[in-house]
Scaffold this motif. Structure first.
Motif, PDB file in Angstrom:
ATOM      1  N   VAL A  14     -36.486  24.856  23.714  1.00 23.90           N
ATOM      2  CA  VAL A  14     -35.351  25.600  24.452  1.00 23.90           C
ATOM      3  C   VAL A  14     -34.616  26.451  23.765  1.00 23.90           C
ATOM      4  CG1 VAL A  14     -33.304  25.094  26.218  1.00 23.90           C
ATOM      5  CG2 VAL A  14     -35.318  23.346  25.952  1.00 23.90           C
ATOM      6  N   GLY A  15     -34.699  27.824  24.030  1.00 18.70           N
ATOM      7  CA  GLY A  15     -33.857  28.682  23.224  1.00 18.70           C
ATOM      8  C   GLY A  15     -35.007  29.433  22.403  1.00 18.70           C
ATOM      9  N   ALA A  19     -34.990  30.623  15.743  1.00 18.11           N
ATOM     10  CA  ALA A  19     -35.386  29.282  15.363  1.00 18.11           C
ATOM     11  C   ALA A  19     -36.573  28.847  16.179  1.00 18.11           C
ATOM     12  CB  ALA A  19     -34.328  28.176  15.335  1.00 18.11           C
ATOM     13  N   SER A  53     -24.991  44.003  14.240  1.00 14.25           N
ATOM     14  CA  SER A  53     -23.704  44.887  13.748  1.00 14.25           C
ATOM     15  C   SER A  53     -23.833  45.399  12.448  1.00 14.25           C
ATOM     16  CB  SER A  53     -22.909  43.119  13.014  1.00 14.25           C
ATOM     17  OG  SER A  53     -23.675  42.595  12.473  1.00 14.25           O
ATOM     18  N   ALA A  85     -34.736  33.007  31.464  1.00 11.62           N
ATOM     19  CA  ALA A  85     -34.742  31.479  32.162  1.00 11.62           C
ATOM     20  C   ALA A  85     -33.785  30.845  31.428  1.00 11.62           C
ATOM     21  CB  ALA A  85     -36.131  30.956  32.146  1.00 11.62           C
ATOM     22  N   VAL A  87     -32.190  27.103  30.722  1.00 13.90           N
ATOM     23  CA  VAL A  87     -32.494  25.555  30.862  1.00 13.90           C
ATOM     24  C   VAL A  87     -31.078  25.160  31.340  1.00 13.90           C
ATOM     25  CG1 VAL A  87     -33.376  23.406  30.050  1.00 13.90           C
ATOM     26  CG2 VAL A  87     -34.501  25.532  29.637  1.00 13.90           C
ATOM     27  N   ALA A 119     -25.924  29.466  19.262  1.00 17.56           N
ATOM     28  CA  ALA A 119     -24.538  29.285  19.419  1.00 17.56           C
ATOM     29  C   ALA A 119     -24.337  30.470  20.303  1.00 17.56           C
ATOM     30  CB  ALA A 119     -23.999  29.308  18.057  1.00 17.56           C
ATOM     31  N   ILE A 164     -19.056  38.969  10.784  1.00 18.68           N
ATOM     32  CA  ILE A 164     -19.322  39.980  11.871  1.00 18.68           C
ATOM     33  C   ILE A 164     -18.195  40.857  12.300  1.00 18.68           C
ATOM     34  CG2 ILE A 164     -19.812  39.855  14.473  1.00 18.68           C
ATOM     35  CD1 ILE A 164     -21.756  37.596  14.003  1.00 18.68           C
ATOM     36  N   ALA A 285     -32.908  22.642  15.828  1.00 21.47           N
ATOM     37  CA  ALA A 285     -33.031  23.603  14.633  1.00 21.47           C
ATOM     38  C   ALA A 285     -32.217  24.814  14.734  1.00 21.47           C
ATOM     39  CB  ALA A 285     -34.624  23.887  14.072  1.00 21.47           C
ATOM     40  N   ASP A 287     -28.945  27.422  14.563  1.00 23.87           N
ATOM     41  CA  ASP A 287     -27.475  27.486  14.677  1.00 23.87           C
ATOM     42  C   ASP A 287     -26.903  26.367  15.549  1.00 23.87           C
ATOM     43  OD1 ASP A 287     -27.494  29.504  13.309  1.00 23.87           O
ATOM     44  OD2 ASP A 287     -26.444  30.943  14.637  1.00 23.87           O
ATOM     45  N   GLU A 305     -24.849  29.083   9.189  1.00 24.29           N
ATOM     46  CA  GLU A 305     -25.805  29.850  10.407  1.00 24.29           C
ATOM     47  C   GLU A 305     -26.109  31.339   9.909  1.00 24.29           C
ATOM     48  OE1 GLU A 305     -21.882  30.779  12.158  1.00 24.29           O
ATOM     49  OE2 GLU A 305     -21.521  28.442  12.403  1.00 24.29           O
ATOM     50  N   ALA A 310     -32.293  28.988  10.248  1.00 21.76           N
ATOM     51  CA  ALA A 310     -33.004  29.002  11.373  1.00 21.76           C
ATOM     52  C   ALA A 310     -34.720  28.670  11.167  1.00 21.76           C
ATOM     53  CB  ALA A 310     -32.739  30.175  12.279  1.00 21.76           C
ATOM     54  N   PHE A 335     -28.411  34.030   1.958  1.00 25.10           N
ATOM     55  CA  PHE A 335     -27.495  34.835   3.147  1.00 25.10           C
ATOM     56  C   PHE A 335     -27.713  36.260   2.483  1.00 25.10           C
ATOM     57  CE2 PHE A 335     -24.032  36.323   5.307  1.00 25.10           C
ATOM     58  CZ  PHE A 335     -24.197  35.900   6.794  1.00 25.10           C
TER      59      PHE A 335
HETATM   60  P1  FAD Z   1     -29.963  32.216  18.180  1.00 25.70           P
HETATM   61  O1  FAD Z   1     -30.396  33.535  17.517  1.00 25.70           O
HETATM   62  O2  FAD Z   1     -28.467  32.374  18.792  1.00 25.70           O
HETATM   63  O3  FAD Z   1     -31.148  31.979  19.624  1.00 25.70           O
HETATM   64  C1  FAD Z   1     -30.824  30.962  20.467  1.00 25.70           C
HETATM   65  C2  FAD Z   1     -31.099  31.564  21.786  1.00 25.70           C
HETATM   66  O4  FAD Z   1     -31.266  30.194  22.880  1.00 25.70           O
HETATM   67  C3  FAD Z   1     -30.336  32.441  22.266  1.00 25.70           C
HETATM   68  O5  FAD Z   1     -31.247  33.782  22.713  1.00 25.70           O
HETATM   69  C4  FAD Z   1     -29.919  31.932  23.762  1.00 25.70           C
HETATM   70  O6  FAD Z   1     -29.418  32.918  24.593  1.00 25.70           O
HETATM   71  C5  FAD Z   1     -30.720  30.843  23.880  1.00 25.70           C
HETATM   72  N1  FAD Z   1     -30.345  29.613  24.744  1.00 25.70           N
HETATM   73  C6  FAD Z   1     -29.269  28.978  24.709  1.00 25.70           C
HETATM   74  N2  FAD Z   1     -29.007  28.033  25.591  1.00 25.70           N
HETATM   75  C7  FAD Z   1     -30.243  28.277  26.423  1.00 25.70           C
HETATM   76  C8  FAD Z   1     -30.590  27.419  27.564  1.00 25.70           C
HETATM   77  N3  FAD Z   1     -29.843  26.565  27.963  1.00 25.70           N
HETATM   78  N4  FAD Z   1     -31.768  27.841  28.024  1.00 25.70           N
HETATM   79  C9  FAD Z   1     -32.392  28.828  27.693  1.00 25.70           C
HETATM   80  N5  FAD Z   1     -32.104  29.783  26.246  1.00 25.70           N
HETATM   81  C10 FAD Z   1     -30.881  29.342  25.958  1.00 25.70           C
HETATM   82  N6  FAD Z   1     -27.975  35.835   9.414  1.00 25.70           N
HETATM   83  C11 FAD Z   1     -27.989  36.038   8.149  1.00 25.70           C
HETATM   84  O7  FAD Z   1     -28.931  35.342   7.346  1.00 25.70           O
HETATM   85  N7  FAD Z   1     -27.818  37.310   7.453  1.00 25.70           N
HETATM   86  C12 FAD Z   1     -27.063  38.182   8.473  1.00 25.70           C
HETATM   87  O8  FAD Z   1     -26.731  39.412   7.886  1.00 25.70           O
HETATM   88  C13 FAD Z   1     -26.711  37.988   9.670  1.00 25.70           C
HETATM   89  N8  FAD Z   1     -26.209  38.752  10.526  1.00 25.70           N
HETATM   90  C14 FAD Z   1     -25.988  38.448  11.734  1.00 25.70           C
HETATM   91  C15 FAD Z   1     -25.183  39.182  12.716  1.00 25.70           C
HETATM   92  C16 FAD Z   1     -25.056  39.040  14.134  1.00 25.70           C
HETATM   93  C17 FAD Z   1     -24.354  40.104  14.856  1.00 25.70           C
HETATM   94  C18 FAD Z   1     -25.282  37.674  14.388  1.00 25.70           C
HETATM   95  C19 FAD Z   1     -24.725  37.158  15.854  1.00 25.70           C
HETATM   96  C20 FAD Z   1     -25.685  36.775  13.555  1.00 25.70           C
HETATM   97  C21 FAD Z   1     -26.165  37.299  12.256  1.00 25.70           C
HETATM   98  N9  FAD Z   1     -26.836  36.362  11.334  1.00 25.70           N
HETATM   99  C22 FAD Z   1     -27.090  36.565  10.152  1.00 25.70           C
HETATM  100  C23 FAD Z   1     -26.934  34.990  12.071  1.00 25.70           C
HETATM  101  C24 FAD Z   1     -28.416  34.680  12.208  1.00 25.70           C
HETATM  102  O9  FAD Z   1     -28.708  35.816  13.162  1.00 25.70           O
HETATM  103  C25 FAD Z   1     -28.274  33.560  13.130  1.00 25.70           C
HETATM  104  O10 FAD Z   1     -27.952  32.430  12.309  1.00 25.70           O
HETATM  105  C26 FAD Z   1     -29.564  33.223  13.858  1.00 25.70           C
HETATM  106  O11 FAD Z   1     -30.018  34.317  14.755  1.00 25.70           O
HETATM  107  C27 FAD Z   1     -29.811  31.894  14.492  1.00 25.70           C
HETATM  108  O12 FAD Z   1     -30.991  31.539  15.165  1.00 25.70           O
HETATM  109  P2  FAD Z   1     -31.290  30.525  16.373  1.00 25.70           P
HETATM  110  O13 FAD Z   1     -32.421  30.619  16.921  1.00 25.70           O
HETATM  111  O14 FAD Z   1     -30.697  29.207  15.813  1.00 25.70           O
HETATM  112  O15 FAD Z   1     -30.180  30.887  17.628  1.00 25.70           O
END
Ligand code: FAD
Length: 420
Positions: A14-15, A19, A53, A85, A87, A119, A164, A285, A287, A305, A310, A335
């Motif tokens: 989910v997500g 990650a 960003s 979609a 969840v 997140a 950010i 896993a 954020d 984060e 991830a 990072f």
């Molecule tokens: P996410 O990338 O947030 O993915 C989670 C996904 O799950 C999202 O698409 C969300 O919509 C989906 N989701 C949530 N709930 C549900 C649900 N109930 N059903 C279905 N889908 C759902 N990190 C670095 O190391 N270096 C950087 O320079 C850096 N710059 C960044 C700049 C920006 C603008 C941002 C926002 C983040 C940055 N990061 C950076 C951080 C890094 O991108 C995140 O730590 C990483 O993307 C986390 O991945 P994730 O898969 O855990 O979460």
């Protein structure tokens, strides 16, 4: 429950972010024997967030270049990607496995479940904050909204002096916008970096023409008759004109699915070194997950984060779902952040350091900060010093340290030769 139910003997993730994708890829690489379904609430296939960003905001990177994999990749690997979609609920079976329910009424059964929901950007709770030109920076849609407005923007107020906020300020300034950045506490990057680094960025952004206000709260956003934000009102009553307001004040995690699963929650879904939640058969896993990182001085579970976190935690989660208990999450965090021509690279966790060595002159915009704790090297922050960063990244996992701190401060002495 509406709609049909599809039986599923495999893994539901989910997500569909960094990650989630990595988990799916690793399940396949490890020969996972069931279906792999990756479900994402956004309309897009998994993409990279860091450029949002940075290069993507200035238009130097296309949408296609943001995508982590091509559509063919998912087909070829047997990953069933379901986008757009959300969840909405998870229904665990008492005997193991269960099903997830989607917003459109579909239900998908799972044998193994992974939560990689990331997140979302924290919103600011002040009057006027819901105006359409008060934006956050988390998703491609957020960045597109800002890009679509840029041509008509002269003045920007950025609320929040974290990565950010600073990256957005740097990009907008490079586009010639007038940028005021407002930070509530008395230094930049207070939550994530040493004071020296915060001071460096304060000077560097001011040199580039960003008007940085520290120790400054905001009390309201003034809107015009059309409902658009026109100014940000500071706690002292000063009103700063703004054509657009960007809010970068951290993230919040959604406890909803963890609650339904009965999984432990402590500001995020709690996992162990195998990325296991407290519910058997369910991993998490990225954020959305917090864990007791042995490198952190805090007893509270936490999350760095980052892309590294991830990706590496997702690999561990995949190993766990495949029954491989030999894999634990013990990577050294790293990072990066790009702000104008300043490339920051960090490795290790600097929290709890009792000694810091400045290597080079911050005013030259090419220096490193080395962090030590009990004479042990624990972290590095490098600005435009990739050689230092690489040497430190190699030293950290093997516990190498430096005893000659005067030499460490001397840029003429290569860092890699000093690590013992
Ligand atoms: P996410 O990338 O947030 O993915 C989670 C996904 O799950 C999202 O698409 C969300 O919509 C989906 N989701 C949530 N709930 C549900 C649900 N109930 N059903 C279905 N889908 C759902 N990190 C670095 O190391 N270096 C950087 O320079 C850096 N710059 C960044 C700049 C920006 C603008 C941002 C926002 C983040 C940055 N990061 C950076 C951080 C890094 O991108 C995140 O730590 C990483 O993307 C986390 O991945 P994730 O898969 O855990 O979460």
């Amino acid at each position: 429950m509406g709609g049909g139910s599809s039986m599923h003997g495999g893994a539901v993730i989910v997500g569909a972010g960094q990650a989630g994708l990595q988990l799916a890829v690793d399940l396949r690489q490890r020969g996972y024997d069931g279906e792999v379904t990756l479900i994402g609430g956004e309309a897009h296939a998994p993409y990279q967030r860091p450029p949002l960003s940075k290069k993507y905001l200035v238009g130097a990177l296309s949408r296609d270049a943001l995508m982590l994999r091509t559509p063919e990749f998912y087909r070829a690997k047997g990953i069933d990607l379901v986008t757009g979609a959300q969840v909405t609920s998870v229904l665990p079976d008492p005997g193991g496995g269960g099903s997830v329910e989607l917003g459109d009424g579909r239900s998908i059964a799972y044998r193994d479940l992974a939560v990689t929901t990331g997140a979302r950007a924290r919103r600011i709770a002040i009057p006027g904050a819901d105006a359409p030109n008060v934006l956050v920076m988390r998703s491609m849609d957020d960045a597109d909204q800002l890009r679509a407005r840029l041509a008509d923007v002269t003045q920007v107020v950025v609320i929040g002096g974290g990565f950010i906020g600073l990256e957005s300020a740097a990009v907008l300034r490079s586009l010639g916008k007038q940028v005021v950045l407002v930070e509530a506490v008395d230094r930049l990057l207070a939550r994530v970096a040493a004071p020296e680094l915060g001071r460096f960025y304060l000077d560097a952004h001011r040199r580039r023409g960003v008007d940085v206000r520290l120790g400054t709260g905001v009390s309201a956003i003034e809107t015009d008759e059309s409902g658009d934000a026109r100014a940000v009102v500071l706690a002292d009553g000063e009103s700063i004109p703004a054509d657009v307001v960007i809010v970068g004040i951290g993230v919040v995690r959604d406890p909803h699915l963890a609650e339904q699963l009965g999984a432990r929650w402590d500001g995020g879904i709690v996992v162990d070194q195998h990325a296991r939640t407290t519910v058997p058969g369910v991993v998490a896993a990225g954020d959305c997950a917090v864990w007791r990182n042995p490198l952190s001085p805090s007893d509270r579970p936490s999350c760095v984060e980052s892309v590294q976190n991830a990706v590496d935690q997702a690999k561990v989660a995949a190993a766990t779902l495949c029954g491989d208990e030999s894999v634990v999450y013990d990577s050294v965090p790293w990072f990066w952040s790009d702000q104008d021509d300043l490339k920051l690279q960090m490795a290790g966790l600097c929290q709890g350091s009792d000694r810091r060595v400045l290597r080079g002159d911050p005013d030259s915009e090419g220096f490193s900060i080395l962090h030590f704790k009990n004479d042990r090297f624990i972290a590095i922050d490098s600005i435009n010093r990739p050689v230092d960063f690489m040497a430190a990244r190699r030293a950290l996992p093997v516990g190498a340290t430096i005893t000659d701190l005067d030499a460490a401060a001397d840029l003429a002495r290569p860092l890699k030769e000093l690590f013992a």
